[in-house]
Motif scaffolding. Structure first.
Motif, PDB file in Angstrom:
ATOM      1  N   ARG A  83       4.298-100.952  98.963  1.00  0.00           N
ATOM      2  CA  ARG A  83       2.882-101.333  98.842  1.00  0.00           C
ATOM      3  C   ARG A  83       2.514-102.354  99.913  1.00  0.00           C
ATOM      4  O   ARG A  83       1.461-102.252 100.549  1.00  0.00           O
ATOM      5  CB  ARG A  83       2.625-101.881  97.443  1.00  0.00           C
ATOM      6  N   THR A  84       3.371-103.317 100.146  1.00  0.00           N
ATOM      7  CA  THR A  84       3.135-104.335 101.175  1.00  0.00           C
ATOM      8  C   THR A  84       3.184-103.712 102.559  1.00  0.00           C
ATOM      9  O   THR A  84       2.327-103.988 103.414  1.00  0.00           O
ATOM     10  CB  THR A  84       4.191-105.446 101.060  1.00  0.00           C
ATOM     11  N   MET A  85       4.172-102.861 102.796  1.00  0.00           N
ATOM     12  CA  MET A  85       4.324-102.238 104.113  1.00  0.00           C
ATOM     13  C   MET A  85       3.181-101.266 104.398  1.00  0.00           C
ATOM     14  O   MET A  85       2.736-101.126 105.548  1.00  0.00           O
ATOM     15  CB  MET A  85       5.685-101.555 104.198  1.00  0.00           C
ATOM     16  N   ALA A  86       2.680-100.585 103.351  1.00  0.00           N
ATOM     17  CA  ALA A  86       1.522 -99.703 103.526  1.00  0.00           C
ATOM     18  C   ALA A  86       0.283-100.509 103.880  1.00  0.00           C
ATOM     19  O   ALA A  86      -0.523-100.101 104.734  1.00  0.00           O
ATOM     20  CB  ALA A  86       1.286 -98.895 102.251  1.00  0.00           C
ATOM     21  N   ALA A  87       0.106-101.656 103.233  1.00  0.00           N
ATOM     22  CA  ALA A  87      -1.032-102.519 103.555  1.00  0.00           C
ATOM     23  C   ALA A  87      -0.965-102.984 105.007  1.00  0.00           C
ATOM     24  O   ALA A  87      -2.005-103.107 105.676  1.00  0.00           O
ATOM     25  CB  ALA A  87      -1.073-103.716 102.602  1.00  0.00           C
ATOM     26  N   ASP A  88       0.256-103.248 105.505  1.00  0.00           N
ATOM     27  CA  ASP A  88       0.420-103.581 106.924  1.00  0.00           C
ATOM     28  C   ASP A  88      -0.206-102.517 107.808  1.00  0.00           C
ATOM     29  O   ASP A  88      -0.891-102.818 108.799  1.00  0.00           O
ATOM     30  CB  ASP A  88       1.906-103.666 107.297  1.00  0.00           C
ATOM     31  N   ILE A  89       0.066-101.242 107.486  1.00  0.00           N
ATOM     32  CA  ILE A  89      -0.360-100.143 108.348  1.00  0.00           C
ATOM     33  C   ILE A  89      -1.869 -99.957 108.298  1.00  0.00           C
ATOM     34  O   ILE A  89      -2.517 -99.707 109.326  1.00  0.00           O
ATOM     35  CB  ILE A  89       0.369 -98.841 107.947  1.00  0.00           C
ATOM     36  N   VAL A  90      -2.472-100.091 107.114  1.00  0.00           N
ATOM     37  CA  VAL A  90      -3.926 -99.987 107.016  1.00  0.00           C
ATOM     38  C   VAL A  90      -4.590-101.120 107.789  1.00  0.00           C
ATOM     39  O   VAL A  90      -5.581-100.915 108.508  1.00  0.00           O
ATOM     40  CB  VAL A  90      -4.355 -99.977 105.541  1.00  0.00           C
ATOM     41  N   THR A  91      -4.035-102.320 107.676  1.00  0.00           N
ATOM     42  CA  THR A  91      -4.571-103.456 108.430  1.00  0.00           C
ATOM     43  C   THR A  91      -4.400-103.244 109.930  1.00  0.00           C
ATOM     44  O   THR A  91      -5.314-103.529 110.722  1.00  0.00           O
ATOM     45  CB  THR A  91      -3.881-104.757 107.995  1.00  0.00           C
TER      46      THR A  91
END
Length: 292
Positions: A83-91
């Motif tokens: 979830r954290t790593m996915a948020a990195d990619i969207v950001t």
């Protein structure tokens, strides 16, 4: 000097407090983000990215904890949760000017892509996952002696200390084992790229272990909650996979279909590193996906 993607511009992009990702960008057109797997870096996309960049904006980051991206200390399960790593990619995509983009991931990167598709459906237009099962299904599928193929999953699931110590002591042999055993064609990973992978992994043992440890804990919790809520992937999904089902006794396409109503699942006669072994097949699958 280590290898880079020819024709791509490199930059560092801040995606969270104290975390910047190393990212290669090239091309113009509809954006496509490509996420690498283990034990690799963004270099695994070198052939696929070059083709797609002829008519797309192609974005190839190193995931947090890998390659030349930042490797924050594991302060708890959320640090390397998908979830954290996915948020990195969207950001990352937003900071490069893209609110909506296609996303393809291989191995660990596919797990990040899967989580991004569930958590950020408005941002992900198309989703491709290469040679992986969703985390919850993967753990369910591994049982008995067949689970020996995933020994590294169980090793890195252990509490901090022992796995980091053991892997650090034998880093090149440990990571090289997977490059050797999982390759359908050893020539697909040339010497200079292999050396770059081993260097990157050698320098990232704690964060790589933390990524895998999260997949035995918090990532399962997130998948379980989504399954209970009936959450599914809303976008067109393509999955390319080796024939794991025949070996491990499950129907991979059926497992994926439970998460992805708009699914095209293909069993391929390739090694795990398919984007390097047969980039033409992977490019075709991705272009077919983008046309849906």
């Amino acid at each position: 000097m280590h290898p880079t993607l020819t024709g791509f511009d490199y930059r560092r992009v801040d995606v969270a407090e104290g975390v910047a990702l190393n990212v290669a960008v090239a091309g113009t057109g509809r954006p496509v983000v490509l996420l690498h797997g283990f034990p690799q870096t963004h270099l695994m996309w070198r052939h696929v990215a070059a083709d797609l960049a002829t008519d797309h904006t192609v974005i190839c980051p190193d995931l947090r904890g890998y390659g030349d991206s930042d490797k924050p200390r594991e302060d708890g399960p959320q640090t390397y949760a998908k979830r954290t790593m996915a948020a990195d990619i969207v950001t990352l995509a937003r900071r490069l000017g893209h609110e909506r983009f296609a996303l393809a991931g291989h191995d660990r990167g596919a797990l990040v892509a899967f989580r991004a598709g569930l958590d950020h459906p408005a941002a992900i237009s198309h989703l491709a996952c290469l040679d992986v099962l969703p985390t919850l299904d993967m753990w369910d599928a591994l049982r008995g002696t067949t689970a020996a193929v995933g020994f590294h999953l169980y090793l890195m699931a252990q509490p901090p200390g022992l796995p980091e110590w053991m892997i650090t002591a034998t880093a090149d042999a440990f990571f090289g084992h997977f490059l050797d055993q999982w390759a359908g064609d050893p020539r697909a990973v040339p010497a200079e790229v292999r050396a770059a992978y081993l260097r990157a992994c050698r320098e990232a043992v704690p964060s790589i272990v933390a990524d895998y440890r999260a997949s035995a804990g918090v990532d399962v919790e997130h998948d379980t909650a989504d399954r209970a809520a009936g959450n599914r992937l809303a976008m067109p999904v393509t999955v390319l996979q080796q024939d794991w089902g025949a070996a491990l006794g499950y129907d991979a396409a059926a497992l994926w279909r439970s998460w992805a109503p708009d699914l095209r699942h293909s069993t391929v006669s390739l090694g795990h590193f398919m984007a390097e072994e047969s980039p033409t097949d992977v490019v075709k699958a991705l272009r077919d996906l983008l046309a849906r």
